[in-house]
Every structure is written in structure tokens, then in C-alpha cells.
Design a protein around this motif. Structure first.
Motif, PDB file in Angstrom:
ATOM      1  N   GLU A 282     -47.309  61.978  32.963  1.00  0.00           N
ATOM      2  CA  GLU A 282     -46.707  60.846  32.250  1.00  0.00           C
ATOM      3  C   GLU A 282     -46.209  61.302  30.888  1.00  0.00           C
ATOM      4  N   GLY A 283     -44.984  60.974  30.547  1.00  0.00           N
ATOM      5  CA  GLY A 283     -44.413  61.325  29.257  1.00  0.00           C
ATOM      6  C   GLY A 283     -43.749  62.683  29.238  1.00  0.00           C
ATOM      7  N   GLU A 284     -43.913  63.490  30.338  1.00  0.00           N
ATOM      8  CA  GLU A 284     -43.324  64.813  30.350  1.00  0.00           C
ATOM      9  C   GLU A 284     -41.872  64.736  30.800  1.00  0.00           C
ATOM     10  N   GLY A 285     -41.021  65.547  30.113  1.00  0.00           N
ATOM     11  CA  GLY A 285     -39.615  65.597  30.502  1.00  0.00           C
ATOM     12  C   GLY A 285     -38.877  64.326  30.169  1.00  0.00           C
ATOM     13  N   LEU A 286     -39.287  63.640  29.076  1.00  0.00           N
ATOM     14  CA  LEU A 286     -38.589  62.419  28.692  1.00  0.00           C
ATOM     15  C   LEU A 286     -37.179  62.756  28.254  1.00  0.00           C
ATOM     16  N   GLY A 287     -36.263  61.825  28.440  1.00  0.00           N
ATOM     17  CA  GLY A 287     -34.877  62.060  28.078  1.00  0.00           C
ATOM     18  C   GLY A 287     -34.231  62.990  29.084  1.00  0.00           C
ATOM     19  N   ASN A 288     -33.234  63.750  28.617  1.00  0.00           N
ATOM     20  CA  ASN A 288     -32.489  64.621  29.514  1.00  0.00           C
ATOM     21  C   ASN A 288     -32.976  66.062  29.469  1.00  0.00           C
ATOM     22  N   GLY A 289     -34.019  66.395  28.643  1.00  0.00           N
ATOM     23  CA  GLY A 289     -34.488  67.768  28.504  1.00  0.00           C
ATOM     24  C   GLY A 289     -35.298  68.207  29.705  1.00  0.00           C
ATOM     25  N   PRO A 290     -35.601  69.533  29.801  1.00  0.00           N
ATOM     26  CA  PRO A 290     -36.406  70.063  30.893  1.00  0.00           C
ATOM     27  C   PRO A 290     -37.853  69.620  30.751  1.00  0.00           C
ATOM     28  N   PRO A 291     -38.663  69.778  31.818  1.00  0.00           N
ATOM     29  CA  PRO A 291     -40.072  69.421  31.728  1.00  0.00           C
ATOM     30  C   PRO A 291     -40.761  70.178  30.602  1.00  0.00           C
ATOM     31  N   LEU A 292     -41.835  69.571  30.084  1.00  0.00           N
ATOM     32  CA  LEU A 292     -42.570  70.193  28.980  1.00  0.00           C
ATOM     33  C   LEU A 292     -43.077  71.567  29.364  1.00  0.00           C
ATOM     34  N   SER A 293     -43.580  71.740  30.631  1.00  0.00           N
ATOM     35  CA  SER A 293     -44.093  73.042  31.057  1.00  0.00           C
ATOM     36  C   SER A 293     -42.987  74.094  31.017  1.00  0.00           C
ATOM     37  N   ASP A 294     -41.746  73.708  31.337  1.00  0.00           N
ATOM     38  CA  ASP A 294     -40.630  74.630  31.279  1.00  0.00           C
ATOM     39  C   ASP A 294     -40.297  74.990  29.836  1.00  0.00           C
ATOM     40  N   ARG A 295     -40.365  73.981  28.960  1.00  0.00           N
ATOM     41  CA  ARG A 295     -39.969  74.223  27.570  1.00  0.00           C
ATOM     42  C   ARG A 295     -40.930  75.182  26.878  1.00  0.00           C
ATOM     43  N   TRP A 296     -42.252  75.017  27.042  1.00  0.00           N
ATOM     44  CA  TRP A 296     -43.159  75.892  26.306  1.00  0.00           C
ATOM     45  C   TRP A 296     -43.163  77.306  26.866  1.00  0.00           C
ATOM     46  N   ILE A 297     -43.008  77.442  28.173  1.00  0.00           N
ATOM     47  CA  ILE A 297     -43.018  78.792  28.737  1.00  0.00           C
ATOM     48  C   ILE A 297     -41.737  79.534  28.376  1.00  0.00           C
ATOM     49  N   ASP A 298     -40.621  78.806  28.260  1.00  0.00           N
ATOM     50  CA  ASP A 298     -39.375  79.444  27.861  1.00  0.00           C
ATOM     51  C   ASP A 298     -39.365  79.798  26.378  1.00  0.00           C
ATOM     52  N   ALA A 299     -40.212  79.151  25.593  1.00  0.00           N
ATOM     53  CA  ALA A 299     -40.263  79.433  24.162  1.00  0.00           C
ATOM     54  C   ALA A 299     -41.080  80.689  23.847  1.00  0.00           C
ATOM     55  N   LEU A 300     -41.836  81.193  24.819  1.00  0.00           N
ATOM     56  CA  LEU A 300     -42.666  82.371  24.567  1.00  0.00           C
ATOM     57  C   LEU A 300     -41.795  83.612  24.362  1.00  0.00           C
ATOM     58  N   PRO A 301     -42.163  84.481  23.397  1.00  0.00           N
ATOM     59  CA  PRO A 301     -41.397  85.728  23.218  1.00  0.00           C
ATOM     60  C   PRO A 301     -41.672  86.743  24.319  1.00  0.00           C
ATOM     61  N   GLN A 302     -42.835  86.642  24.977  1.00  0.00           N
ATOM     62  CA  GLN A 302     -43.157  87.552  26.072  1.00  0.00           C
ATOM     63  C   GLN A 302     -42.457  87.111  27.353  1.00  0.00           C
TER      64      GLN A 302
END
Length: 332
Positions: free
Chosen positions: A13-33
């Protein structure tokens, strides 16, 4: 370990609100590794850093065997057994780790090239400083040992001046910890001034070995006096150490256009590969005793810092270790 779900995992609930990708996608894509997630040996997720590293998009990677994406059996094996390793790939140093949670597994790859480069620079700086500290420390020790004995006041005062001069060198070397090793205190000076300092510091060793030290014509030059002294000491000490005993060592000078060439000549046997001697941690064939192999590397680093060149050659039956430094139009 709880691994992020595949792209079709239901959203909380609350994940992926609006037109952005899911929260799990956003944090994993933000990792430098680079992160690669698998299930039963097949890729189910790569993050943005992994896409850049392996050049495979999420759409193309999903569902493929691991080897088709990472293209290295080493990484495939690591993912299968778990653990950590470092590998060199395309001129980069990669630190890789793998972990498991049932059928799920994760491979995490971090680029540590810059970290390893800084470590190497720190080791090199430590070796350079260790080498450069040796001469002023030895000189101070000689001064203090001499002052233990009764001597005329004028002679004692001369030793005190030498001690203060070497203490100043030590203080400047400590400053070099922060500012690096390139000359930063250049001034115009006669070469004879540097020759006299070198001769005074080496007098005990020269006398003990019964060797004549001959200096050539004076010239006005532009250099950091302490760095110039360090170059001379390194080259003359090498000649004392590796040249034949009781044979003179000559320091000759010559104008080369607007530059002054200084060459330290000894009657030692020919050296087959002089260029390799200027590499860090390298000593000549048959070198005896203890040594860091940093002396000529330091010489070249200092000389290149003021824009000159340092090299070795065979000259009229003698070994010549040479360097150039900016001249100031001659004396007078």
C-alpha cells in the motif's frame, strides 16, 4: 535476507504512487553498486548500475541464465557458492560479493578502482617519506653525537647550525605530508651552495671510505634548495654505495640551452638496464645490503616536478646519473 520481489510482485500500500516506478525499483536503482538478483539460476532483476556495468537492460536480462548476463564464469561460480572476491576487468578493480536466501541469490559488484589507487598512492607516499627522512635524521644523529664531546665553541656552534638546518628540512618534509612532493619553494641559488651542503652531510662517509668527491663548475639555477639537495644526496650516496672503493666520484655540470645538466660519475661496472632503476621499489642487479629501491624513483619525481629530466647512461667508461634543472643565465 529478504530480497526485493520480481517486477510482477504485488505492490504494498502506498508503493509506486503517481506515475513513478515501484519503491523497490527506485531504491535498488539508486545504489552505486551493481546488483543482480536471481531465482533458480536465472536473472530476475538488474539495477541501473548493473545495466551500465554489463550493458544489458532489465528487459533483456530478465529470465536469462546468469552467465549470459555477466559473461564471466568467475562471477557465475561466485553466485553459486557465495562469498567475496576481487577481480580486474577492463582496467577496473571490482569487489564482488554473493549471498543466498533459498532459491534466491544476489550478486553485488562495487567498483573500488579509485579506492585501490588511493591505497597505492598512500603506500608510495609512505615509502618516499621514509626514504627522505633517513638523511636528515642521520645527520641530526651525527650532530648530537659530536656535541657530546668537548670542542672549541666555534666548532660547536657550527654543529648547532647544521642541526638547526636539518631540523628545518624535517619540518618541511612533515609539511610535504599535506602538500605532496613537488617543489614548492623554488628560488635562485648557485649550485655551489647545494654542493657545499651535500659535501658537508656526506663528509664522514666520504672520509671513512677514503674517496675524493669532486664538484664541477658553478651555475645559477632555479630550484627548491631542499629538493635539489635530496637529488644530489641520493645520486652521490648511490655512487658511494655501488661504485668501486677508493675511486673518485665526480659531479660535473654543463649548460644545455637554458637548462643546467648535472651528472654524477663513478667508475662502477656497466649497468645493463638503467631505465628500470628509476621505477619504484627497484634496485640494481647484485645490490647488497638493505634498501627501499626508492632513491632514483624519488630523484626522477623531484626533477620532473620542476620540468627537468633524469636518466642514466654510460659515459667514457663511467656510469653517469644525470638530471637537468632550470638555469638562470650563468654567474656574474
Amino acid at each position: 535476507m529478504t530480497l526485493p520481489g520480481p517486477p510482477d510482485t504485488p505492490r504494498a500500500e502506498g508503493e509506486g504512487l503517481g506515475n513513478g516506478p515501484p519503491l523497490s525499483d527506485r531504491w535498488i536503482d539508486a545504489l552505486p553498486q551493481a546488483v543482480l538478483l536471481t531465482r533458480a539460476g536465472r536473472v530476475r532483476r538488474v539495477n541501473a548500475a548493473a545495466v551500465r556495468l554489463w550493458g544489458v537492460t532489465q528487459e533483456r536480462a530478465a529470465g536469462r541464465p546468469v552467465l549470459e548476463v555477466v559473461r564471466r564464469h568467475t562471477l557465475e561460480s561466485l553466485l553459486g557458492r557465495g562469498g567475496e572476491l576481487e577481480l580486474e576487468a577492463g582496467g577496473r578493480t571490482l569487489r564482488c560479493s554473493a549471498t543466498h536466501d533459498g532459491d534466491d541469490a544476489a550478486l553485488i559488484v562495487e567498483d573500488v578502482t579509485e579506492h585501490r589507487r588511493r591505497e597505492a598512492e598512500l603506500r608510495e607516499a609512505t615509502a618516499v617519506l621514509s626514504h627522505e627522512f633517513r638523511t636528515p635524521v642521520a645527520a641530526l644523529r651525527g650532530v648530537l653525537e659530536a656535541l657530546e664531546y668537548d670542542m672549541p665553541p666555534a666548532l660547536a656552534q657550527n654543529f648547532v647550525r647544521q642541526g638547526l638546518q636539518e631540523t628545518g628540512r624535517l619540518a618541511r618534509l612533515v609539511e610535504d605530508l599535506a602538500v605532496g612532493f613537488r617543489p614548492t619553494r623554488a628560488r635562485t641559488l648557485p649550485l655551489a651552495e647545494a654542493f657545499a651542503r651535500a659535501e658537508r652531510l656526506l663528509s664522514a662517509e666520504v672520509t671513512g671510505r677514503q674517496i675524493r668527491l669532486i664538484f664541477g663548475q658553478d651555475h645559477l639555477v632555479r630550484a627548491d634548495p631542499d629538493k635539489l639537495l635530496q637529488v644530489l644526496l641520493n645520486l652521490i650516496e648511490n655512487a658511494l654505495k655501488y661504485g668501486p672503493g677508493a675511486q673518485p666520484i665526480e659531479v660535473v655540470t654543463a649548460m644545455r640551452g637554458t637548462w643546467v645538466e648535472v651528472a654524477v660519475l663513478d667508475l662502477g661496472p656497466p649497468i645493463p638496464d638503467t631505465e628500470s632503476l628509476f621505477r619504484a621499489h627497484t634496485r640494481g642487479q647484485g645490490a647488497a645490503g638493505q634498501g627501499s629501491g626508492m632513491g632514483l624513483y624519488i630523484v626522477r619525481s623531484i626533477v620532473q616536478g620542476w620540468g627537468g629530466q633524469a636518466w642514466a647512461e654510460r659515459r667514457e667508461g663511467r656510469n653517469a646519473f644525470c638530471f637537468t634543472l632550470p638555469g638562470v643565465g650563468g654567474l656574474g
